[in-house]
Design a protein around this motif. Structure first.
Motif, short mmCIF file in Angstrom:
data_model
loop_
_atom_site.label_atom_id
_atom_site.label_comp_id
_atom_site.label_asym_id
_atom_site.label_seq_id
_atom_site.Cartn_x
_atom_site.Cartn_y
_atom_site.Cartn_z
N GLY A 141 59.18 53.03 35.53
CA GLY A 141 58.07 52.75 36.42
C GLY A 141 58.30 53.24 37.84
N ALA A 142 59.51 53.06 38.33
CA ALA A 142 59.84 53.52 39.68
C ALA A 142 59.79 55.05 39.77
CB ALA A 142 61.22 53.01 40.09
N ALA A 143 60.30 55.70 38.73
CA ALA A 143 60.36 57.17 38.74
C ALA A 143 58.97 57.79 38.63
CB ALA A 143 61.24 57.66 37.59
N SER A 144 58.06 57.11 37.95
CA SER A 144 56.73 57.69 37.74
C SER A 144 55.75 57.36 38.86
CB SER A 144 56.16 57.19 36.41
OG SER A 144 55.98 55.78 36.43
N ASN A 145 56.08 56.34 39.65
CA ASN A 145 55.18 55.95 40.74
C ASN A 145 55.89 56.14 42.08
OD1 ASN A 145 53.29 54.89 42.44
ND2 ASN A 145 53.53 52.77 41.74
N ARG A 146 55.73 57.30 42.66
CA ARG A 146 56.40 57.60 43.93
C ARG A 146 55.38 57.68 45.07
NH1 ARG A 146 58.43 61.14 40.32
NH2 ARG A 146 57.62 63.01 41.36
N THR A 147 54.39 56.80 45.00
CA THR A 147 53.38 56.75 46.04
C THR A 147 53.93 56.06 47.28
OG1 THR A 147 51.65 56.62 44.37
CG2 THR A 147 51.05 55.98 46.60
N ALA A 148 53.69 56.66 48.44
CA ALA A 148 54.19 56.08 49.69
C ALA A 148 53.05 55.95 50.70
CB ALA A 148 55.29 56.96 50.27
N PRO A 149 52.87 54.75 51.27
CA PRO A 149 51.84 54.59 52.31
C PRO A 149 52.30 55.21 53.62
CG PRO A 149 53.03 52.53 51.98
CD PRO A 149 53.56 53.50 50.96
N ARG A 150 51.54 56.15 54.13
CA ARG A 150 51.92 56.83 55.37
C ARG A 150 50.69 57.04 56.24
NH1 ARG A 150 55.55 61.03 51.91
NH2 ARG A 150 57.47 59.84 51.88
N MET A 151 50.76 56.51 57.44
CA MET A 151 49.67 56.68 58.42
C MET A 151 48.33 56.29 57.81
SD MET A 151 51.15 57.55 61.20
CE MET A 151 49.78 58.13 62.20
N VAL A 153 47.33 56.20 54.87
CA VAL A 153 46.93 56.89 53.66
C VAL A 153 48.10 56.86 52.69
CG1 VAL A 153 45.32 58.42 54.85
CG2 VAL A 153 47.70 59.15 54.50
N GLU A 154 47.82 57.08 51.42
CA GLU A 154 48.88 57.12 50.43
C GLU A 154 49.13 58.56 50.02
OE1 GLU A 154 47.87 54.57 47.20
OE2 GLU A 154 48.65 52.78 48.22
N SER A 155 50.40 58.91 49.89
CA SER A 155 50.76 60.25 49.46
C SER A 155 51.81 60.16 48.37
CB SER A 155 51.30 61.08 50.63
OG SER A 155 52.46 60.47 51.19
N ILE A 156 51.90 61.18 47.56
CA ILE A 156 52.87 61.22 46.46
C ILE A 156 54.10 61.98 46.92
CG2 ILE A 156 53.30 61.92 44.09
CD1 ILE A 156 51.22 59.73 44.39
N GLU A 157 55.24 61.31 46.87
CA GLU A 157 56.50 61.95 47.23
C GLU A 157 57.01 62.75 46.04
OE1 GLU A 157 59.40 63.58 48.77
OE2 GLU A 157 58.47 62.13 50.14
N GLN A 158 57.22 64.03 46.23
CA GLN A 158 57.63 64.90 45.13
C GLN A 158 59.12 64.81 44.83
OE1 GLN A 158 55.40 66.55 43.31
NE2 GLN A 158 53.81 65.66 44.62
N GLU A 159 59.92 64.41 45.81
CA GLU A 159 61.38 64.49 45.66
C GLU A 159 62.05 63.15 45.42
OE1 GLU A 159 65.20 66.47 48.01
OE2 GLU A 159 63.27 66.24 49.04
N GLY A 164 60.24 57.25 51.72
CA GLY A 164 60.25 56.54 52.99
C GLY A 164 58.91 56.63 53.70
N ALA A 165 58.88 56.08 54.91
CA ALA A 165 57.64 56.08 55.68
C ALA A 165 57.30 57.46 56.22
CB ALA A 165 57.75 55.07 56.83
N ARG A 166 58.32 58.32 56.33
CA ARG A 166 58.10 59.68 56.83
C ARG A 166 58.12 60.66 55.65
NH1 ARG A 166 62.76 60.83 60.79
NH2 ARG A 166 61.69 62.85 60.91
N ALA A 167 57.18 61.57 55.66
CA ALA A 167 57.10 62.56 54.58
C ALA A 167 58.39 63.35 54.47
CB ALA A 167 55.94 63.52 54.85
N GLY A 168 58.86 63.49 53.23
CA GLY A 168 60.08 64.25 52.99
C GLY A 168 61.36 63.46 53.18
N HIS A 169 61.26 62.18 53.50
CA HIS A 169 62.44 61.33 53.73
C HIS A 169 62.44 60.17 52.74
CE1 HIS A 169 63.76 63.08 57.65
NE2 HIS A 169 62.50 63.48 57.65
N HIS A 170 63.64 59.76 52.34
CA HIS A 170 63.74 58.61 51.45
C HIS A 170 63.71 57.31 52.26
CE1 HIS A 170 67.91 58.07 52.69
NE2 HIS A 170 68.20 59.31 52.30
N MET A 171 63.57 56.22 51.56
CA MET A 171 63.54 54.90 52.17
C MET A 171 64.86 54.60 52.88
SD MET A 171 63.07 51.24 50.17
CE MET A 171 61.45 51.67 49.51
#
Length: 247
Positions: A141-151, A153-159, A164-171
């Protein structure tokens, strides 16, 4: 450091002329807890050549740890609680069962978690780790749902599995630890307890390969608790229904 400076002047006159043989001879007279740091400083500063002395002991293992019964109870409670989100549940399982620190967990990439019909496999170290059946759904479930709330809006983290809260960064690790505490998992105690249990039954090299723990740390844990390096952790693995990986 004053004692070391006095010894240097009395032995060879200057740091620049100090040799490893001089250090070894002084160490033969007894432990010098400060010498490692002094030589590291002198070598980095350029005042002497690179010389070595034993690193002082950090004091051994933290004696505070969860009992095995408590650790397994927490694992069962977390994995069976439908109100806990998969990311927190997955992290709790990795910490309680395999002693993985938050800083390592948040660096998991999408490619590190493989979901098949037979099992869920995570790569923390050089060898794949087949997850316990109770933890597999949370990992998937964690691997398939990589949606992150940012500014807003929600975006899908590809990596990152833990975006994390910043695009391209982990939590941030502290953020994950806070989430674990919120569901009743004490990160330090959970990790310590798991490593104590595993180091008693897994050879250091296997522990390192499966969990990503640095080999020197794995050896230190093994030595600190008097682990038998020839024993294999079949009992622990069988308790969670985890098949032995091929090494």
């Amino acid at each position: 450091m004053r004692d070391a400076t006095a010894w240097v002047h009395g032995r060879s006159g200057s740091l620049a002329s100090l040799a490893q043989a001089d250090v070894d001879e002084w160490l033969a007279g007894g432990p010098r807890p400060f010498l490692h740091h002094f030589l590291t400083w002198a070598g980095r500063d350029g005042s002497s050549r690179r010389l070595a002395a034993p690193r002082p002991s950090s004091g051994g293992l933290n004696p505070q740890a969860l009992s095995d019964d408590e650790r397994w109870r927490l694992f069962a409670d977390v994995t069976s609680d439908a109100s806990i989100d998969p990311h927190t549940k997955f992290a709790a399982g990795l910490m309680l069962m395999f002693g993985v620190r938050a800083a390592k967990i948040v660096q998991l990439r999408a490619e590190d978690v493989a979901v098949t019909d037979q099992a869920v496999i995570v790569r923390l170290g050089t060898e794949p780790l087949v997850l316990p059946a109770e933890l597999a759904p949370a990992a998937a479930g964690a691997a398939s749902n990589r949606t992150a709330p940012r500014m807003f809006v929600e975006s899908i983290e590809q990596e990152w599995v833990y975006p994390g809260a910043r695009a391209g960064h982990h939590m941030a690790p502290d953020t994950l630890n806070s989430r674990l505490r919120a569901v009743g998992i004490p990160p330090r105690l959970a990790r310590t307890s798991a490593l104590i249990a595993l180091a008693q039954e897994l050879p250091p090299v296997v522990l390192s390969r499966l969990t990503g723990l640095d080999i020197s740390s794995a050896i230190a844990w093994s030595n600190a608790i008097g682990a038998n390096n020839n024993a294999y952790a079949t009992a622990v693995i069988e308790r969670v229904g985890m098949p032995l990986p091929t090494l």
